[in-house]
Design an enzyme around this catalytic site. Structure first.
Site, mmCIF file in Angstrom:
data_model
loop_
_atom_site.group_PDB
_atom_site.id
_atom_site.type_symbol
_atom_site.label_atom_id
_atom_site.label_comp_id
_atom_site.label_asym_id
_atom_site.label_seq_id
_atom_site.Cartn_x
_atom_site.Cartn_y
_atom_site.Cartn_z
ATOM 1 N N HIS A 1 -14.165 -61.308 67.370
ATOM 2 C CA HIS A 1 -14.352 -59.858 67.263
ATOM 3 C C HIS A 1 -15.655 -59.533 66.525
ATOM 4 O O HIS A 1 -16.394 -58.619 66.902
ATOM 5 C CB HIS A 1 -13.137 -59.264 66.523
ATOM 6 C CG HIS A 1 -13.276 -57.818 66.168
ATOM 7 N ND1 HIS A 1 -13.632 -57.398 64.913
ATOM 8 C CD2 HIS A 1 -13.135 -56.702 66.923
ATOM 9 C CE1 HIS A 1 -13.680 -56.077 64.899
ATOM 10 N NE2 HIS A 1 -13.384 -55.627 66.098
ATOM 11 N N GLU B 1 -18.484 -60.007 68.846
ATOM 12 C CA GLU B 1 -18.576 -58.856 69.758
ATOM 13 C C GLU B 1 -19.424 -57.748 69.118
ATOM 14 O O GLU B 1 -20.321 -57.193 69.753
ATOM 15 C CB GLU B 1 -17.160 -58.345 70.076
ATOM 16 C CG GLU B 1 -17.126 -57.040 70.860
ATOM 17 C CD GLU B 1 -16.000 -56.124 70.395
ATOM 18 O OE1 GLU B 1 -14.843 -56.570 70.296
ATOM 19 O OE2 GLU B 1 -16.294 -54.940 70.105
ATOM 20 N N HIS B 2 -19.129 -57.452 67.852
ATOM 21 C CA HIS B 2 -19.915 -56.408 67.155
ATOM 22 C C HIS B 2 -21.397 -56.785 67.117
ATOM 23 O O HIS B 2 -22.263 -55.952 67.330
ATOM 24 C CB HIS B 2 -19.411 -56.253 65.719
ATOM 25 C CG HIS B 2 -18.265 -55.293 65.586
ATOM 26 N ND1 HIS B 2 -18.318 -54.183 64.778
ATOM 27 C CD2 HIS B 2 -17.038 -55.274 66.158
ATOM 28 C CE1 HIS B 2 -17.166 -53.527 64.861
ATOM 29 N NE2 HIS B 2 -16.365 -54.177 65.677
ATOM 30 N N GLU C 1 -12.505 -51.195 59.526
ATOM 31 C CA GLU C 1 -11.669 -51.270 60.731
ATOM 32 C C GLU C 1 -10.370 -52.030 60.417
ATOM 33 O O GLU C 1 -9.277 -51.619 60.805
ATOM 34 C CB GLU C 1 -12.459 -51.985 61.844
ATOM 35 C CG GLU C 1 -11.785 -51.948 63.198
ATOM 36 C CD GLU C 1 -12.593 -52.665 64.289
ATOM 37 O OE1 GLU C 1 -13.707 -53.160 64.001
ATOM 38 O OE2 GLU C 1 -12.101 -52.723 65.425
#
Lengths: 425, 424
Positions: free
Chosen positions: B66, B69-70, B142
């Site tokens: 993840h 991905e950022h 997040e």
């Protein structure tokens, strides 16, 4: 979007022909001026109606019948828009061309029964189903704070005093719901067919005459004539910004800034406010996202959301409590830039391009098609071509001028970081 | 380029595999906007592997996929991927789940400019200590929002207690403490291995010319060199059938109880195909817990149960993970109700046929929407290794007796129960 309007006597039917999709979609809308008590009654009513009909009084039988019809989607909601309160039934089902002959008529009849043939016991809704739905409604209000995002938005809304009447607070809604009976709600349900106006919108591949006849078979009622929605015009009646802080044991704080558009012109409300909202907080390259998230790493999300028919907007963010002051300072600085017209031609053009694509993209989704036509009919929206032309005319000066009419009304903070929550398990 | 057709769905797909291994799937359909996705078959559940060109296993912190991905949106030349999409009026985003990381855009115009931008996004890595540190603040927020949400907390706890070894047990975004350990070396190792074209798919649904698109993508990759990639060696875990922890209650400042009941069901050595197993279990869950079920009606009538009991399932290694969740005023016998209903195993052929009929309907509707088409292509590759072009006939051929036999053979005795309970 091309549509044909049929005056069906006491209601209007709008047909939007389209052969791109394998489904037929419809939206049935009942509207009346909003009052304090409507919210509670309509909320419970829209929970009840999908659970039983005269033909299928139990949920499992109703759902089995629905599955036999290839499970049409069905969404019944109550919502406010400007000074009106709606009940809206949205549904979509597979066109009989892709299933079995005769399915369109059968499915329409099934959907219409949710509204026109509910399960009634001796001039009342079934007390048992009513009791369950009321309980569920009350519990949803009692547990509002469990969803920090939703709770914060609701609290900011309450503090802003949007209407010219005092809305019921959640506790008042609960107390009012407790006084209602199944008979009361049934009487209210009957009043819908006398006091609301009704507009039905359908899109897909069909024969106009056939679908008109099918709809007319099911619709009963002496509805009020249809009318345009009345927007709420916000006035500048608060000298200071209202600041409200509540504590939460969550780690993250929720910051909601309530904005009011003070007496904008119609053009400003429909077009300039949209450009303003998107440049300030509409997407990845908005001023707020660039500065608060990307440059200062203060949050995962920050965005502005516009409620045009209420003349308001919200800035929403989830933030560490120690960063709230800094974030507020940055947000106010970006709003000041908007007032000073510190907006690049590129920023404005991007918003126009996004708007252009959003308009042409409507054709790819049946519910977008329905929403677009509904907004034209109810809210007096221009047609697509005019909307594009008018948005294209918006200038930086227009936005700066409108920005001076945007007032911070309320700053609401659900302050987290007051806990020993089980971090990271 | 090969033309394939989804039987009975009026949907053609053009397939191509480039020399570097990139698989391309294009479904031409008359829509204003095209939906385009570049997907790496790398999700959060991969946490130990042999990086490309290395012989030793490399362990990475939870949340790395993840995080990567950022960071794919950062570019050395300052080019802003999202900015370009937005200036073109495209909707775009990315997501990571346990199995894949996918980047996409949806737009009615500037197709090739957007496609090039998407390819730039996944083929040009730029990780520095500075830009990684900056991202940690954003992702930490997040993660915190996810754990603050009682439903999220319940789900994460449930996963953690279901599995002992599989990295599936960790949240996709990881934890605040694990992302602190992510650095450029880790990200480059993951990127070089999992973002190799041979581990990626390009899926497109929209009004496009397949030949032109393939030619464009070939030209794009002609300027780039990739070392050969055979099979990526990912660490295998021996996951026991028993769950790690049977019960857990966490107290939080909330009003009602949030509950989760997760089952770990072994399908090891089952002779049926994974597609059949997932289809039959899905049908069984719909019959027992879905809209048509008696359970759903009784749950609606039970004032203690505040929301319809939700359910989902996923294939995790040798197991099917089945998860139920709802909110209740009192915990009472809710777990027993779910467990008894799941273990009842009695259902009729009529119920079975009704659910199959509606699965076929969903399939017809899938072929109506560019987003759903693209996602279906990705899901088929990720789950079954190839596109199931005969899926319509497959569903029609499903057999009640075979379904009963499978359901009767499954062991539903390994589960974990999680409660997020009010403090007072």
């Amino acid at each position: 979007m091309n549509y044909t309007k049929y005056d069906m006597g006491n209601y209007n039917l709008y047909l939007i022909k389209n052969d791109k999709f394998k489904t037929i979609s419809l939206s049935i809308n009942f509207r009346r001026p909003n009052t304090r008590e409507d919210e509670v009654k309509r909320a419970i009513l829209t929970k009840m109606l999908p659970l039983a009909t005269a033909q299928y009084p139990s949920l499992d039988k109703l759902c089995q019948a629905k599955a036999e019809l290839y499970t049409p989607s069905l969404n019944l909601t109550s919502a406010a828009s400007g000074q009106e309160r709606w009940i809206c039934l949205e549904s979509s089902f597979v066109n009989e061309k892709y299933t079995e002959p005769g399915m369109n008529a059968k499915t329409l009849a099934f959907i219409m029964d949710y509204i026109w043939h509910p399960y009634i016991v001796a001039d009342s809704f079934d007390p048992k189903i009513f009791d369950i739905c009321r309980h569920e409604y009350i519990e949803s209000l009692r547990s509002l704070k469990d969803d920090a995002d939703k709770y914060s938005r609701e609290r900011a809304w309450e503090e802003m005093q949007i209407y010219d009447f005092k809305e019921m607070l959640p506790d008042e809604c609960i107390e009012f719901a407790k006084t209602l009976t199944a008979q009361d709600l049934y009487q209210y349900y009957l009043s819908i067919f006398e006091e609301d106006c009704l507009d039905i919108f359908i899109t897909g591949q069909f024969d106009d005459e056939k679908i008109k006849t099918e709809i007319a078979k099911h619709v009963k009622g002496n509805f009020k004539p249809s009318y345009k929605n009345r927007f709420i015009i916000q006035t500048d009646d608060r000298s200071d910004i209202k600041k409200v802080t509540e504590n939460s044991e969550n780690e993250q704080s929720k910051l909601i800034i309530g904005l009011k558009y003070i007496e904008p012109t119609d053009y400003e409300l429909r077009y300039v406010s949209l450009a303003y909202n998107n440049i300030l907080g509409g997407g990845w390259n908005s001023k707020l996202n660039k500065v608060v998230r990307e440059e200062n790493s203060l949050c995962y999300y920050i965005f502005a959301s516009r409620k045009m028919t209420f003349g308001i907007a919200f800035i929403n963010s989830g933030i560490d409590k120690y960063d709230v002051s800094k974030a507020l300072e940055l947000i106010k600085k970006q709003m000041e830039k908007m007032r000073q017209g510190e907006i690049s031609e590129e920023e404005l053009q991007t918003v126009k391009d996004i708007y252009h694509n959003a308009i042409i993209d409507i054709e790819d989704n049946q519910f977008s098609i329905l929403s677009s036509v509904i907004a034209e009919v109810f809210n007096g929206n221009d047609n697509s071509q005019t909307r594009l032309a008018k948005m294209d005319k918006v200038t930086i000066d227009d936005i700066a001028s409108f920005a001076k009419k945007v007032k911070i009304d309320t700053i609401y903070l659900l302050e987290g970081g007051n806990t020993n929550a089980k971090e990271n398990l | 380029m090969q033309k394939k057709t989804f039987n009975k769905l009026d949907l053609d797909v053009y397939e191509e595999v480039l020399d570097n291994g990139l698989r391309i799937y294009i479904a031409p359909i008359s829509r204003v906007s095209a939906h385009v996705a570049m997907t790496s078959l790398y999700g959060s559940a991969i946490m130990e592997f042999k990086p490309l060109g290395q012989d030793e296993y490399f362990k990475i912190p939870a949340g790395t996929a993840h995080f990567l991905e950022h960071k794919m949106f950062a570019k050395e030349d300052g080019q802003d991927i999202m900015d370009i999409f937005q200036k073109n009026g495209a909707r775009s985003n990315a997501y990571t789940n346990n199995h894949i990381t996918s980047y996409y855009f949806n737009a009615p115009n500037h197709f090739y400019e957007n496609l090039e931008n998407l390819l730039n996004c996944v083929t040009i890595p730029y990780y520095t200590a500075e830009n990684i540190e900056k991202e940690k603040g954003i992702i930490d927020q997040e993660i915190k929002a996810g754990f603050d949400d009682p439903t999220g907390l319940c789900y994460y706890t449930s996963l953690l207690n279901t599995f002992k070894e599989y990295p599936y047990r960790y949240p996709v975004a990881g934890y605040s403490k694990t992302i602190k350990n992510i650095n450029a070396d880790i990200l480059y190792n993951c990127y070089n291995t999992f973002y190799h074209p041979a581990n990626m798919l390009l899926t497109i649904a929209g009004d496009v010319n397949p030949e032109e698109v393939i030619s464009f993508v070939k030209n794009y990759y002609a300027k780039k060199d990739y070392p050969p990639l055979k099979t990526i060696e990912i660490k295998h875990y021996d996951e026991p059938q028993e769950v790690l922890k049977k019960d857990e209650t966490i107290h939080k400042d909330i009003t009602n109880n949030i509950i989760e009941m997760a089952y770990k069901v072994s399908i090891k050595d089952n002779p049926l195909s994974l597609l059949k197993i997932l289809s039959y279990i899905g049908i069984y869950l719909d019959i027992k817990f879905g809209a048509i079920s008696k359970f759903n009606k009784e749950a609606m009538e039970n004032k203690n149960i505040l929301y319809q009991v939700g359910y989902m399932m996923d294939n995790v290694g040798d197991y099917i993970f089945i998860d139920f969740d709802t909110s209740v005023v009192k915990v009472d016998n809710i777990f027993d109700l779910v467990n008894e209903n799941l273990n009842n195993r009695d259902f009729s052929e009529q119920e079975f046929n009704l659910i199959v009929k509606n699965i076929i309907k969903s399939l017809v509707l899938m072929s109506d929407n560019v987003y759903n088409i693209s996602n279906t292509l990705i899901m088929h590759i990720c789950r079954y290794g190839s596109i199931q072009y005969d899926i319509y006939n497959f569903y029609q051929s499903l057999n009640y007796e075979e379904c009963r036999k499978l359901i009767n053979s499954l062991d539903f005795s390994h589960y974990t129960r999680t409660i997020i309970a009010p403090k007072s």
